[in-house]
Write an enzyme that holds these catalytic residues in place. Structure first.
Site: not given
Length: 134
Positions: A63, A55, A58-60
């Protein structure tokens, strides 16, 4: 584009991204890729890749993709406001690769799909991240 990858990696020095061994590997118009090791930093005690590490990866990716898509002359910040992930298989090998692409690229919100695959190309996790641009 190689210079863009280098800049992204430099920008993430001394952060969670570097601590987990994440590294941007490729970037293009509307997409971005990042690699993360499967090792002691990213695994559960039983040796399996930790879902939370997936997660964070994925968020990195999402963003960074959003940040890159906003013109530099505009003062802005990008924040994740929702993240969803479906873990489907256990990753095998020494690393995973995440590829993020836009589903929606509006003025204030971006929706990014991130697929995480192991080194054999097997789909491990599918994520959807919503970012807000303020």
């Amino acid at each position: 584009m190689e210079n863009d990858v280098k800049q992204l990696n430099e920008f993430c020095r001394n952060t969670l991204v570097e601590h987990l061994g994440m590294e941007f590997t490729a970037v293009g118009e509307g997409w971005l890729e990042m690699k993360m090791p499967i090792d002691h930093r990213t695994c559960r005690p039983d040796g399996a890749l930790h879902g939370g590490a997936n997660m964070a990866l994925a968020e990195t990716v999402a963003g960074a993709l959003s940040v890159r898509s906003v013109p530099e002359e505009i003062r802005f910040h990008v924040f994740g406001i929702e993240v969803n992930g479906n873990h489907m298989k256990q990753a095998q090998g020494k690393y995973v690769v995440a590829r993020g692409t836009f589903i929606h690229r509006g003025k204030r919100t971006h929706v990014v799909q991130v697929e995480i695959r192991d080194e054999s190309g097997v789909l491990v996790t599918v994520n959807r991240i919503t970012n807000i641009v303020v």
